[in-house]
Structures are given as C-alpha cells and as structure tokens.
Design an enzyme around this catalytic site. Structure first.
Site, PDB file in Angstrom:
ATOM      1  N   TRP A 190       0.829  -1.201   0.000  1.00  0.00           N
ATOM      2  CA  TRP A 190       0.000   0.000   0.000  1.00  0.00           C
ATOM      3  C   TRP A 190       0.873   1.265   0.000  1.00  0.00           C
ATOM      4  O   TRP A 190       1.804   1.387   0.788  1.00  0.00           O
ATOM      5  CB  TRP A 190      -0.894   0.041   1.217  1.00  0.00           C
ATOM      6  CG  TRP A 190      -1.973  -0.976   1.409  1.00  0.00           C
ATOM      7  CD1 TRP A 190      -2.687  -1.162   2.561  1.00  0.00           C
ATOM      8  CD2 TRP A 190      -2.505  -1.929   0.477  1.00  0.00           C
ATOM      9  NE1 TRP A 190      -3.616  -2.162   2.409  1.00  0.00           N
ATOM     10  CE2 TRP A 190      -3.531  -2.656   1.123  1.00  0.00           C
ATOM     11  CE3 TRP A 190      -2.207  -2.255  -0.854  1.00  0.00           C
ATOM     12  CZ2 TRP A 190      -4.259  -3.664   0.506  1.00  0.00           C
ATOM     13  CZ3 TRP A 190      -2.927  -3.263  -1.481  1.00  0.00           C
ATOM     14  CH2 TRP A 190      -3.936  -3.953  -0.810  1.00  0.00           C
TER      15      TRP A 190
ATOM     16  N   ASN B 163      -7.445  -0.830  -5.086  1.00  0.00           N
ATOM     17  CA  ASN B 163      -7.541  -2.241  -4.716  1.00  0.00           C
ATOM     18  C   ASN B 163      -8.988  -2.721  -4.776  1.00  0.00           C
ATOM     19  O   ASN B 163      -9.843  -2.224  -4.056  1.00  0.00           O
ATOM     20  CB  ASN B 163      -7.002  -2.449  -3.298  1.00  0.00           C
ATOM     21  CG  ASN B 163      -7.186  -3.873  -2.813  1.00  0.00           C
ATOM     22  OD1 ASN B 163      -6.839  -4.818  -3.503  1.00  0.00           O
ATOM     23  ND2 ASN B 163      -7.743  -4.031  -1.619  1.00  0.00           N
ATOM     24  N   GLU B 164      -9.255  -3.658  -5.684  1.00  0.00           N
ATOM     25  CA  GLU B 164     -10.546  -4.339  -5.811  1.00  0.00           C
ATOM     26  C   GLU B 164     -11.739  -3.392  -5.963  1.00  0.00           C
ATOM     27  O   GLU B 164     -12.677  -3.406  -5.148  1.00  0.00           O
ATOM     28  CB  GLU B 164     -10.761  -5.284  -4.623  1.00  0.00           C
ATOM     29  CG  GLU B 164      -9.716  -6.381  -4.541  1.00  0.00           C
ATOM     30  CD  GLU B 164      -9.999  -7.414  -3.459  1.00  0.00           C
ATOM     31  OE1 GLU B 164     -10.802  -7.114  -2.547  1.00  0.00           O
ATOM     32  OE2 GLU B 164      -9.437  -8.516  -3.529  1.00  0.00           O
TER      33      GLU B 164
ATOM     34  N   TYR C 222      -9.488 -16.129  -5.417  1.00  0.00           N
ATOM     35  CA  TYR C 222      -9.933 -16.478  -4.059  1.00  0.00           C
ATOM     36  C   TYR C 222     -11.172 -17.376  -4.091  1.00  0.00           C
ATOM     37  O   TYR C 222     -12.264 -16.949  -3.707  1.00  0.00           O
ATOM     38  CB  TYR C 222     -10.252 -15.208  -3.271  1.00  0.00           C
ATOM     39  CG  TYR C 222      -9.043 -14.433  -2.831  1.00  0.00           C
ATOM     40  CD1 TYR C 222      -8.123 -14.979  -1.946  1.00  0.00           C
ATOM     41  CD2 TYR C 222      -8.828 -13.141  -3.298  1.00  0.00           C
ATOM     42  CE1 TYR C 222      -7.014 -14.269  -1.534  1.00  0.00           C
ATOM     43  CE2 TYR C 222      -7.717 -12.409  -2.889  1.00  0.00           C
ATOM     44  CZ  TYR C 222      -6.814 -12.973  -2.013  1.00  0.00           C
ATOM     45  OH  TYR C 222      -5.714 -12.261  -1.606  1.00  0.00           O
TER      46      TYR C 222
ATOM     47  N   GLU D  27      -3.135 -11.148  -6.627  1.00  0.00           N
ATOM     48  CA  GLU D  27      -3.427 -11.739  -5.316  1.00  0.00           C
ATOM     49  C   GLU D  27      -3.938 -13.155  -5.527  1.00  0.00           C
ATOM     50  O   GLU D  27      -4.781 -13.388  -6.393  1.00  0.00           O
ATOM     51  CB  GLU D  27      -4.506 -10.959  -4.547  1.00  0.00           C
ATOM     52  CG  GLU D  27      -4.086  -9.636  -3.953  1.00  0.00           C
ATOM     53  CD  GLU D  27      -5.173  -9.073  -3.023  1.00  0.00           C
ATOM     54  OE1 GLU D  27      -5.912  -9.876  -2.406  1.00  0.00           O
ATOM     55  OE2 GLU D  27      -5.279  -7.840  -2.920  1.00  0.00           O
TER      56      GLU D  27
ATOM     57  N   TRP E  72      -0.691 -13.745  -1.832  1.00  0.00           N
ATOM     58  CA  TRP E  72      -1.232 -13.021  -0.674  1.00  0.00           C
ATOM     59  C   TRP E  72      -1.170 -13.966   0.517  1.00  0.00           C
ATOM     60  O   TRP E  72      -1.819 -15.001   0.508  1.00  0.00           O
ATOM     61  CB  TRP E  72      -2.682 -12.586  -0.910  1.00  0.00           C
ATOM     62  CG  TRP E  72      -3.202 -11.800   0.263  1.00  0.00           C
ATOM     63  CD1 TRP E  72      -3.735 -12.302   1.422  1.00  0.00           C
ATOM     64  CD2 TRP E  72      -3.203 -10.384   0.407  1.00  0.00           C
ATOM     65  NE1 TRP E  72      -4.070 -11.297   2.280  1.00  0.00           N
ATOM     66  CE2 TRP E  72      -3.751 -10.100   1.681  1.00  0.00           C
ATOM     67  CE3 TRP E  72      -2.786  -9.311  -0.386  1.00  0.00           C
ATOM     68  CZ2 TRP E  72      -3.903  -8.802   2.156  1.00  0.00           C
ATOM     69  CZ3 TRP E  72      -2.948  -8.032   0.072  1.00  0.00           C
ATOM     70  CH2 TRP E  72      -3.500  -7.777   1.335  1.00  0.00           C
TER      71      TRP E  72
END
EC number: 3.2.1.78
Length: 432
Positions: free
Chosen positions: A97, A213-214, A294, A334, A376
């Site tokens: 970050w 992010n996302e 994920y 990720e 991740w």
C-alpha cells in the site's frame, strides 16, 4: 600566412569545433534518450513485461503493511527482513500500500495534508526495495474501508459540506472527491524521496502503480460510473508520470454484458459489482490487467478439488483475454488458500500454489499473456494483528520456500534472466 607545418591542423581544429557544437546543441538530448533506454523501468511489449529489452515474468508477493511498519523504529526492521527473504527466493516484485487515509499512522491526514513522518516511511520502503533488488507495485487507494479507502474520502467531503452523497460510491462521481484524489496523486507521484533524492515518478524501483484495490461500484452495475472514473484518473496519472506502468487493481469478474459472466464468473453476483475485467482493462492508459484468485471467498459449497479446477479455468480465461482481446499482460496480483476451510490441510496450500504456478509457467513458455503471480500474503513472526487466514511466514514453511524458488528459476530460464546475477545462478544451478 600560417607556416606550412600547421596545414593539417586547420581541418582537425575545424572538425573538433564542429563536434563540440553538435555536442553542446544535442548532447543532452542524446544522453536523455540513452539514459531512458537504460534506466531499468519495466515496460510493456505487447503481452509481455520487458526490462532493458529482455522479457520479465513476475514471481512475487504481497506485504501490504510495509509503510505502516516503517513509521516506527521498533518495527521498521521488518521491512528489510521481508525484502531480504523475498530476494533470497528470487522474487522480483512486492505489492504494497502507498496509501493510508485518516486514522492511525495516516499518510494523508485530511485532504491535501500529509504526515511527513509517514511519507519518510514510504521513502524508506522504496529505498530498501532498491537495496534488495525488488520492485514495488504500489496501490493508490482502497475500495475497502481498511486504511481509509474510498469511505474516508466520502466522509471528508461530507464533513466539509461539499459531498453530493454519503454513499461510498460517490467516491467515483463526486467532483470534490475526484479533486481530493487528484491532489493526493500529484503529491505522491512528485514526491522526492528523502533517502534516494529521486522523485517517485522517476524511480525504476517502482514496478507500476495500481489505481485502486478491488474496485466495485454497486450503485451502477452497468459499469459506466467506474469506467468513467478509471479513464479520467489514469489519464491524469499519465499526464504526470508516463514512465511507469499502470493497472486498475481488479478482481477479474466479468460484467453484465460479457458472455463469460455465465461461463467463467464464480456466481451471478460477480457480474453485478459495477466492474468488468475486459472493459476496465481495455482503458487506453491501462498497461496491464490484474486478477485475483480467491475461490474460498467466492464459493461456499465447493471442495478442494473443485476449487483447483475452477482456478485453472479462471486463469486460462483471463490469459485468453490478454492474448485475444486486450493484447496486454495479465498479472495475477493476489491469490491464496484459506487455512480456515473445514477440510484444510497444509499440503493443500502447496498444491494450490503449484497449480497456479504451472499455469503461469506454461503461459510464459508459449509467450502468452500470463505475466506472473503475487502471493497473498507474506508476514513476519509476531505480526498477528496484520495476518489473516492466507498469511505465511515464508521461512517457517519449507515447502512454500521451495515452490517459490523453483518458480523463480523456471521463469528465469524461460527468459535467461537466471543467468544475469550470481545469486540467481547459484539458486537455479540445480534443475528441477
């Protein structure tokens, strides 16, 4: 009349004078061109990353916590320790970050106001990465609330009485918030590192910028609001920094108009998030696509073997998009397997990683768009507050270390990069 013995000297002096004139007039330009070509910035050539003319396939990891831990003396050493461990495994990129908006150890205290102490922490992270030969993928804001995110920007606008809406999605369309974010981008991109003396926009240690992010925009599932924001912000970034690559930060879901929403998305909800992998990644200022993996979060009734099958299908679909639709690299930024699964066994994580690494390796051998992976996440022992069900302390997991090293060497052999330095040659001296 000059003596006869000085005859040959006249044309030589004339030639040297001419050379001097050309150098003084155009020398800086020549060195600028040469310097830019040799500066070591990661570039894109079609569906491949390249550095100094040679293809680069990424094997790396996430340690989102770097800047936060670099603020304080007692925790700063963890940044160097993690980078050193990554470098020993041949890892080339770490994603972390470059934001912390409001709250504890905030980089941006309020719109346009920055804590120099935290900025110096980010300076330290970048300088340490350079020391260890690791590049950084720096994310610029969070869609989630952790570390402020778009929620903090909306709250700031609301508190100052200029916000159009209290909805989190107003981050994407409120003119005041867009201005806040552009001011932050300007401050970050033009920051002069207090350690290296290099402005961030001129530092090749930075692999690329990740816009958000996302990202999700549930209030407009058509995707138009998010797409407009992506187009505007990426153009703004490129107007300040045209040396670094830029990606969106997507999870990889297909939107409501994509035929793959029915065949590849995990479930119906994934097409109703206001994002679309192909459309968002096709934005003209986006240099490469990003995807997350994920299955634990996306399915609740699948066994491990089913998840592995989904992972391969998911990855191959996006690599196909990179090859045929986008003509850009695809980086899986990720991925992880939760240790909270009911049927979890440590050996499953090894297989999960191996499956993902194999897909990327085969893509690299065929010069397709699968450009690499970032695990991740990696943490240091004693960091329970920053860990999650995907986190790994790499030196406590011999099998994971072996997998990471093997992947670094496999990808290095594809391009010949394993021969470029002594450490890589030693690490990769034994073929698998």
């Amino acid at each position: 009349m000059a003596p006869a013995g000085n005859g040959p000297l006249i044309p030589i002096l004339g030639f040297l004078t001419c050379v001097a004139f050309i150098y003084l007039s155009f020398g800086d330009l020549w060195f600028d061109i040469k310097g830019d070509a040799e500066s070591g910035f990661v570039k894109r050539n079609g569906t491949q990353f390249v550095v100094d003319g040679k293809a680069l396939y990424v094997n790396g990891w996430n340690s989102y916590w770097f800047m936060d831990h670099a603020v304080n003396d007692h925790s700063r050493h963890r940044v160097g320790a993690m980078l050193e461990a990554g470098a020993k495994m041949g890892l080339t990129v770490c994603r972390t970050w470059a934001f912390n908006d409001g709250g504890y150890n905030a980089l941006q205290i309020s719109p346009g106001r920055f804590d120099e102490r935290v900025f110096k922490a980010l300076d330290h992270v970048i300088a340490e990465a350079k020391t260890h030969g690791v590049r950084l993928l720096l994310s610029l804001v969070n869609n989630l609330q952790a570390y402020g995110g778009k929620t903090q920007y909306v709250n700031w606008a609301w508190q100052e009485g200029v916000g159009l809406s209290s909805s989190n999605d107003s981050f994407f369309f409120d003119p005041s918030i867009r201005r806040y974010f552009k001011n932050y981008l300007t401050a970050l991109l033009t920051r002069k590192n207090s350690i290296t003396g290099i402005e961030y926009r001129n530092d090749p240690t930075i692999f690329a910028w990740e816009l958000i992010n996302e990202p999700r925009c549930l209030s407009d599932i058509s995707g138009d609001t998010l797409q407009d924001w992506i187009n505007e912000m990426t153009a703004f970034i490129k107007s300040i920094d045209n040396k670094h690559l830029l990606t969106v930060g997507l999870e990889g879901f297909y939107g409501p108009k994509s035929p793959k929403r029915l065949t590849v998305n995990p479930e119906r909800w994934a097409s109703e998030l206001g994002s679309d992998f192909v459309r968002n990644s096709d934005s003209p200022n986006i240099d490469f696509a990003s995807v997350h993996i994920y299955p634990d979060h996306w399915f609740h009734d699948q066994g491990f073997e089913e998840k592995l099958k989904f992972v391969v299908k998911w990855m191959l679909s996006h690599i196909e998009d990179g090859d045929k639709e986008l003509k850009k690299p695809v980086l899986f930024t990720e991925f992880g397997l939760s240790n909270l699964n009911k049927d979890y066994e440590p050996a499953q994580r090894d297989r999960f990683y191996r499956t993902i690494f194999d897909v990327v390796y085969k893509s690299a051998k065929r010069k397709r768009s699968g450009a690499g992976t970032l695990v991740w996440q990696f943490v240091i022992e004693g960091m329970e507050g920053f860990n999650d069900d995907f986190g790994i302390v790499p030196w406590e997991q011999d099998s994971i270390q072996r997998l990471m090293k093997e992947q670094s060497c496999r990808l290095g052999r594809v391009t010949g990069r394993h021969l470029l330095d002594k450490k890589s040659r030693e690490m990769c001296s034994h073929k698998p």
